[in-house]
Design a protein around this motif. Structure first.
Motif, PDB file in Angstrom:
ATOM      1  N   HIS A  47       0.836  -1.213   0.000  1.00 52.94           N
ATOM      2  CA  HIS A  47       0.000   0.000   0.000  1.00 52.94           C
ATOM      3  C   HIS A  47       0.863   1.252   0.000  1.00 52.94           C
ATOM      4  O   HIS A  47       0.628   2.188  -0.782  1.00 52.94           O
ATOM      5  N   ARG A  48       1.873   1.293   0.847  1.00 52.35           N
ATOM      6  CA  ARG A  48       2.717   2.481   0.942  1.00 52.35           C
ATOM      7  C   ARG A  48       3.488   2.736  -0.354  1.00 52.35           C
ATOM      8  O   ARG A  48       3.626   3.893  -0.777  1.00 52.35           O
ATOM      9  N   LEU A  49       3.966   1.681  -0.978  1.00 54.68           N
ATOM     10  CA  LEU A  49       4.689   1.847  -2.249  1.00 54.68           C
ATOM     11  C   LEU A  49       3.781   2.435  -3.326  1.00 54.68           C
ATOM     12  O   LEU A  49       4.170   3.373  -4.042  1.00 54.68           O
ATOM     13  N   ILE A  50       2.582   1.900  -3.447  1.00 54.63           N
ATOM     14  CA  ILE A  50       1.664   2.376  -4.477  1.00 54.63           C
ATOM     15  C   ILE A  50       1.209   3.797  -4.178  1.00 54.63           C
ATOM     16  O   ILE A  50       1.150   4.652  -5.082  1.00 54.63           O
ATOM     17  N   MET A  51       0.907   4.081  -2.928  1.00 51.70           N
ATOM     18  CA  MET A  51       0.473   5.424  -2.551  1.00 51.70           C
ATOM     19  C   MET A  51       1.552   6.462  -2.834  1.00 51.70           C
ATOM     20  O   MET A  51       1.269   7.557  -3.344  1.00 51.70           O
ATOM     21  N   ALA A  52       2.798   6.136  -2.518  1.00 47.22           N
ATOM     22  CA  ALA A  52       3.888   7.087  -2.747  1.00 47.22           C
ATOM     23  C   ALA A  52       4.016   7.401  -4.235  1.00 47.22           C
ATOM     24  O   ALA A  52       4.224   8.560  -4.629  1.00 47.22           O
ATOM     25  N   ALA A  53       3.895   6.387  -5.073  1.00 50.39           N
ATOM     26  CA  ALA A  53       4.007   6.593  -6.519  1.00 50.39           C
ATOM     27  C   ALA A  53       2.838   7.423  -7.053  1.00 50.39           C
ATOM     28  O   ALA A  53       3.025   8.304  -7.902  1.00 50.39           O
ATOM     29  N   LEU A  54       1.637   7.157  -6.563  1.00 47.96           N
ATOM     30  CA  LEU A  54       0.480   7.918  -7.020  1.00 47.96           C
ATOM     31  C   LEU A  54       0.552   9.377  -6.567  1.00 47.96           C
ATOM     32  O   LEU A  54       0.207  10.291  -7.332  1.00 47.96           O
ATOM     33  N   ARG A  55       1.000   9.598  -5.344  1.00 51.26           N
ATOM     34  CA  ARG A  55       1.138  10.975  -4.866  1.00 51.26           C
ATOM     35  C   ARG A  55       2.162  11.748  -5.687  1.00 51.26           C
ATOM     36  O   ARG A  55       2.000  12.942  -5.948  1.00 51.26           O
ATOM     37  N   GLN A  56       3.231  11.069  -6.102  1.00 53.49           N
ATOM     38  CA  GLN A  56       4.268  11.739  -6.876  1.00 53.49           C
ATOM     39  C   GLN A  56       3.776  12.118  -8.264  1.00 53.49           C
ATOM     40  O   GLN A  56       4.027  13.227  -8.739  1.00 53.49           O
ATOM     41  N   ARG A  57       3.067  11.206  -8.918  1.00 59.53           N
ATOM     42  CA  ARG A  57       2.662  11.465 -10.302  1.00 59.53           C
ATOM     43  C   ARG A  57       1.315  12.171 -10.407  1.00 59.53           C
ATOM     44  O   ARG A  57       1.118  13.018 -11.273  1.00 59.53           O
ATOM     45  N   PHE A  58       0.393  11.832  -9.509  1.00 53.76           N
ATOM     46  CA  PHE A  58      -0.970  12.364  -9.595  1.00 53.76           C
ATOM     47  C   PHE A  58      -1.374  12.968  -8.249  1.00 53.76           C
ATOM     48  O   PHE A  58      -2.275  12.438  -7.573  1.00 53.76           O
ATOM     49  N   PRO A  59      -0.770  14.036  -7.829  1.00 56.81           N
ATOM     50  CA  PRO A  59      -1.040  14.577  -6.486  1.00 56.81           C
ATOM     51  C   PRO A  59      -2.482  15.034  -6.281  1.00 56.81           C
ATOM     52  O   PRO A  59      -2.944  15.122  -5.134  1.00 56.81           O
ATOM     53  N   ASP A  60      -3.194  15.323  -7.360  1.00 57.38           N
ATOM     54  CA  ASP A  60      -4.569  15.809  -7.232  1.00 57.38           C
ATOM     55  C   ASP A  60      -5.613  14.699  -7.335  1.00 57.38           C
ATOM     56  O   ASP A  60      -6.809  14.958  -7.143  1.00 57.38           O
ATOM     57  N   ASP A  61      -5.182  13.479  -7.650  1.00 62.08           N
ATOM     58  CA  ASP A  61      -6.136  12.379  -7.781  1.00 62.08           C
ATOM     59  C   ASP A  61      -6.524  11.834  -6.410  1.00 62.08           C
ATOM     60  O   ASP A  61      -5.727  11.845  -5.473  1.00 62.08           O
ATOM     61  N   ALA A  62      -7.748  11.338  -6.310  1.00 64.97           N
ATOM     62  CA  ALA A  62      -8.206  10.693  -5.086  1.00 64.97           C
ATOM     63  C   ALA A  62      -7.859   9.207  -5.131  1.00 64.97           C
ATOM     64  O   ALA A  62      -7.605   8.638  -6.206  1.00 64.97           O
ATOM     65  N   VAL A  63      -7.863   8.583  -3.958  1.00 67.58           N
ATOM     66  CA  VAL A  63      -7.519   7.158  -3.847  1.00 67.58           C
ATOM     67  C   VAL A  63      -8.497   6.471  -2.906  1.00 67.58           C
ATOM     68  O   VAL A  63      -8.878   7.019  -1.870  1.00 67.58           O
ATOM     69  N   LEU A  64      -8.892   5.263  -3.284  1.00 63.21           N
ATOM     70  CA  LEU A  64      -9.629   4.355  -2.408  1.00 63.21           C
ATOM     71  C   LEU A  64      -8.818   3.072  -2.335  1.00 63.21           C
ATOM     72  O   LEU A  64      -8.712   2.345  -3.325  1.00 63.21           O
ATOM     73  N   SER A  65      -8.204   2.812  -1.193  1.00 58.71           N
ATOM     74  CA  SER A  65      -7.367   1.623  -1.024  1.00 58.71           C
ATOM     75  C   SER A  65      -7.869   0.801   0.150  1.00 58.71           C
ATOM     76  O   SER A  65      -8.282   1.353   1.178  1.00 58.71           O
TER      77      SER A  65
END
Length: 263
Positions: A47-65
């Motif tokens: 979870h942390r690996l995927i979240m870090a990558a998404l925050r870096q590339r898509f900081p404005d996108d929402a996430v449901l994990s």
């Protein structure tokens, strides 16, 4: 993780693949002496690996994990007004991940955009597969007795009736991703579930299955929808398209068919 200039589908596949590689490494390093700790650390670490990558590339996108908290978890509300929501299961099939020799576990990364699933990827790290909605395989089924993938630990009671009606063979498997992948790869003909799931269990697999031309629906034939206020999504059917009518009819005719609308 780096994503460079990739499409959303390519990002999903890369993140699923790299998280899967990390999970394999953790499994190899830790072994299975303490499966509870292995499962817990695998879930959280992926979870942390995927979240870090998404925050870096898509900081404005929402996430449901599945492993998310606050706005990235099941109680988050920002995603309900967002135009782009990543739906992630960092380790689907946690039970199987903690058992030596099992490959029926997965990593799911999907994107919901402007009201519908748009992209998704399912990595099956121990089986060496990454299935993407961008380039799904073309399923090839043989003329055989139908094979239906069901939950290894919680097979729904109605599937016994469905199997009898269709003269089908039940094939127990682990994660939802592994079961949908088995349909996409032509190894089974359908996956039926009615025992309770959440959106992250099926979003990425359904995105891949739809891209491969498979039938996907609730058990009553209704459409599967995502990014709902309550992420519970208790049932689904994924099958080869020529089997859908017969399969849904067998479900409807089961002695005590569950109702998809009651959750």
């Amino acid at each position: 993780m780096t994503t460079m200039e990739l499409s959303d589908a390519e990002v999903a596949a890369l993140l699923a693949e790299e998280a899967g590689a990390w999970l394999l490494k953790l499994r190899d390093e830790r072994g299975f002496d303490d499966p509870t700790a292995l499962r817990r650390d695998g879930d959280i670490g992926s979870h942390r690996l995927i979240m870090a990558a998404l925050r870096q590339r898509f900081p404005d996108d929402a996430v449901l994990s599945e492993e998310g908290e606050g706005e990235s978890g099941r109680t988050g509300s920002a995603r309900l007004s967002a135009s782009r929501v990543w739906i992630v299961d960092p380790l689907d099939g946690t039970r199987e991940y903690g058992e030596a020799g099992r490959s029926d576990w997965a990593v799911h990364v999907a994107l919901w955009k402007d009201g519908a699933l748009s992209d998704g990827a399912v990595a099956l790290p121990a089986a060496g597969h990454v299935l993407s909605s961008d380039a799904p395989p073309s399923p090839r089924w043989t003329d055989r007795r139908p094979r239906i993938a069901v939950s290894r630990s919680r097979p729904p009671a109605l599937v016994e009736s469905v199997a009898t009606a269709l003269d089908a063979e039940l094939v127990p498997m682990g994660s939802a991703g592994a079961k949908v992948a088995a349909v996409v790869l032509g190894r089974v003909d359908a996956y039926v579930h009615a025992g309770g799931q959440y959106e992250w269990d099926s979003a990425a697999p359904v995105a891949v299955a739809r891209a491969a031309g498979l039938h996907t629906s609730r058990i009553d034939g209704a459409s599967l929808t995502y990014n709902n206020p309550d992420p519970k999504l208790t049932d689904l059917v994924v099958c080869r398209p020529d089997l859908a009518t017969r399969l849904l009819a067998a479900i409807a005719d089961a002695p005590t068919p569950p109702t998809a609308r009651k959750e």
